[in-house]
Design a protein around this motif. Sequence first.
Motif, PDB file in Angstrom:
ATOM      1  N   PHE A 145       0.623  -0.924   0.181  1.00 54.95           N
ATOM      2  CA  PHE A 145       0.141   0.037   0.085  1.00 54.95           C
ATOM      3  C   PHE A 145       0.820   0.850   0.012  1.00 54.95           C
ATOM      4  CE2 PHE A 145      -3.634  -2.364   2.148  1.00 54.95           C
ATOM      5  CZ  PHE A 145      -4.292  -2.007   1.286  1.00 54.95           C
ATOM      6  N   LEU A 146      -0.055   2.585  -0.626  1.00 51.81           N
ATOM      7  CA  LEU A 146       1.184   3.742  -0.142  1.00 51.81           C
ATOM      8  C   LEU A 146       1.471   3.667   1.017  1.00 51.81           C
ATOM      9  CD1 LEU A 146      -2.050   6.299  -2.198  1.00 51.81           C
ATOM     10  CD2 LEU A 146       0.242   5.116  -2.837  1.00 51.81           C
ATOM     11  N   TRP A 147       2.132   4.798   1.202  1.00 48.32           N
ATOM     12  CA  TRP A 147       3.148   4.781   2.816  1.00 48.32           C
ATOM     13  C   TRP A 147       3.070   3.591   3.565  1.00 48.32           C
ATOM     14  CZ3 TRP A 147      -2.671   6.315   2.508  1.00 48.32           C
ATOM     15  CH2 TRP A 147      -2.220   7.850   1.258  1.00 48.32           C
ATOM     16  N   HIS A 148       3.584   2.269   2.545  1.00 54.68           N
ATOM     17  CA  HIS A 148       4.065   1.088   3.059  1.00 54.68           C
ATOM     18  C   HIS A 148       5.079   0.287   2.186  1.00 54.68           C
ATOM     19  CE1 HIS A 148       0.620   1.316   5.300  1.00 54.68           C
ATOM     20  NE2 HIS A 148       0.649   0.602   5.923  1.00 54.68           N
ATOM     21  N   GLY A 149       5.928  -0.736   3.432  1.00 52.43           N
ATOM     22  CA  GLY A 149       6.561  -0.969   2.360  1.00 52.43           C
ATOM     23  C   GLY A 149       7.835  -0.415   1.638  1.00 52.43           C
ATOM     24  N   LYS A 150       7.609  -0.463   0.210  1.00 53.01           N
ATOM     25  CA  LYS A 150       8.572  -0.121  -0.619  1.00 53.01           C
ATOM     26  C   LYS A 150       7.760   0.946  -1.583  1.00 53.01           C
ATOM     27  CE  LYS A 150      12.405  -0.519  -1.201  1.00 53.01           C
ATOM     28  NZ  LYS A 150      13.603   0.040  -0.510  1.00 53.01           N
ATOM     29  N   SER A 151       7.106   0.519  -1.527  1.00 50.45           N
ATOM     30  CA  SER A 151       6.200   2.258  -2.369  1.00 50.45           C
ATOM     31  C   SER A 151       6.786   3.485  -1.962  1.00 50.45           C
ATOM     32  CB  SER A 151       4.234   0.959  -2.092  1.00 50.45           C
ATOM     33  OG  SER A 151       4.188   0.443  -2.987  1.00 50.45           O
ATOM     34  N   GLN A 152       5.719   4.148  -3.080  1.00 51.99           N
ATOM     35  CA  GLN A 152       5.880   5.900  -2.970  1.00 51.99           C
ATOM     36  C   GLN A 152       5.456   6.011  -1.173  1.00 51.99           C
ATOM     37  OE1 GLN A 152       3.981   7.281  -5.463  1.00 51.99           O
ATOM     38  NE2 GLN A 152       2.557   8.428  -3.924  1.00 51.99           N
ATOM     39  N   THR A 153       6.100   6.688  -0.943  1.00 52.00           N
ATOM     40  CA  THR A 153       6.043   7.554   0.960  1.00 52.00           C
ATOM     41  C   THR A 153       5.468   8.648   0.451  1.00 52.00           C
ATOM     42  OG1 THR A 153       8.643   8.017   1.375  1.00 52.00           O
ATOM     43  CG2 THR A 153       8.072   5.827   2.050  1.00 52.00           C
ATOM     44  N   GLU A 154       5.829   9.240  -0.411  1.00 57.49           N
ATOM     45  CA  GLU A 154       5.042  10.909  -0.360  1.00 57.49           C
ATOM     46  C   GLU A 154       4.007  10.921  -1.007  1.00 57.49           C
ATOM     47  OE1 GLU A 154       6.773   9.399  -4.068  1.00 57.49           O
ATOM     48  OE2 GLU A 154       6.612   9.839  -2.196  1.00 57.49           O
ATOM     49  N   GLY A 155       2.984  11.908  -0.914  1.00 58.58           N
ATOM     50  CA  GLY A 155       2.194  12.167  -1.057  1.00 58.58           C
ATOM     51  C   GLY A 155       0.822  12.330   0.341  1.00 58.58           C
ATOM     52  N   TYR A 156       0.830  11.904   2.081  1.00 55.67           N
ATOM     53  CA  TYR A 156       0.009  11.367   2.838  1.00 55.67           C
ATOM     54  C   TYR A 156      -1.026  12.083   2.795  1.00 55.67           C
ATOM     55  CZ  TYR A 156      -1.495  10.114   7.521  1.00 55.67           C
ATOM     56  OH  TYR A 156      -2.423   9.880   7.973  1.00 55.67           O
ATOM     57  N   ASP A 157      -2.029  10.909   2.781  1.00 57.55           N
ATOM     58  CA  ASP A 157      -3.087  11.863   2.377  1.00 57.55           C
ATOM     59  C   ASP A 157      -3.842  11.151   4.228  1.00 57.55           C
ATOM     60  OD1 ASP A 157      -6.353  12.266   2.566  1.00 57.55           O
ATOM     61  OD2 ASP A 157      -6.794  11.061   1.160  1.00 57.55           O
ATOM     62  N   PRO A 158      -4.397  12.119   5.164  1.00 51.83           N
ATOM     63  CA  PRO A 158      -4.841  11.907   6.580  1.00 51.83           C
ATOM     64  C   PRO A 158      -6.362  10.519   6.302  1.00 51.83           C
ATOM     65  CG  PRO A 158      -4.787  13.596   6.072  1.00 51.83           C
ATOM     66  CD  PRO A 158      -4.495  13.599   5.074  1.00 51.83           C
ATOM     67  N   GLU A 159      -6.898  11.237   5.256  1.00 50.46           N
ATOM     68  CA  GLU A 159      -8.158   9.954   5.513  1.00 50.46           C
ATOM     69  C   GLU A 159      -7.758   8.203   4.793  1.00 50.46           C
ATOM     70  OE1 GLU A 159     -11.912  11.853   4.313  1.00 50.46           O
ATOM     71  OE2 GLU A 159     -11.891  13.599   5.398  1.00 50.46           O
TER      72      GLU A 159
END
Length: 311
Positions: free
Chosen positions: A83-97
């Motif tokens: 998932f986004l913000w997990h593992g080796k996927s992208q860390t940018e663009g965090y959305d708190p929802e």
Amino acid sequence: MRGGRNLPPARRNPPVSVSEKPYWIELIDCQVRQIQGKYRTRIIEAGSGPALFLLHGTGGHAENYARNIAALAKDFHVVAMDFLWHGKSQTEGYDPEVIPSLVDQVVDVMDQLGIASACVEGQSMGGWVAMQLALRHPERVRALVLTTTMGYVPDEGAIPGYVEPDWASNLQSSLEVLRNPSFDNVHTRMARILAKPERLTDEAVMVRQALYQQPALAAVQQRFIAEYLAGANIRRHVITDALARQVRQPTLVYWGDRNRTPPALGQHIANQVQNGSFHCASDTGHWAQFESAPEHNEVVAAFFKAQLQPA
């Protein structure tokens, strides 16, 4: 040898059971790659046939399904994703929802792979995403497996005696793992999701530790876990009984009898969806696809294959 080191004798036949094979023995025939569409997503891919997406839980990664991918790839084109913000996927663009972005990411990966619809299994948070995917994009989901799913809030009094656990009580220990991802801290964090902590392998811990040692991931995971366990934004997207009744895809709810939320919740979810069934693995905690892997693989493969048979 003079001047050399004394090496321990090689062990020709290490006493490793089938369920304890190292991850990359299990995954040796898989492909690992990055998919770049709207998002940058790492996937582990194997097999051919009908598409089957595997969605991991909070703080996890595609290797959460290391004991399942090869077995399921005998019958399916399996795609396990970070998932986004997990593992080796992208860390940018965090959305708190959180949840809408993760749903959109699954659709994005499907589009990049040319997959119109797929069977979907989600574990823990992955089950939450899978349910929202089925509701928001029903044409993309052929059948669902919800393994010890999170994100479900039953109607008050619908399950006698049920009280939602205080998830916020895990926040400080979860943040400490990300601030100091020592082997012992990561082990403690992961052991609590098993019925028997001794089943947790050193390799599973070391893979998670190596990921948490990435500064960008650790930073975004701290924001993520604070929202996941104690935030209000993500709660806007919980699954209620009313929403569950709109899920029309065939759905198997897979549980562990020693999961922190009891089997009664899993049975309730199966009763709410339009076409649900329930399976509870014994002596199994929250990480059911790992802890009861052979049973999980047999039950899940049989369920999905049955849904794909011509009427």
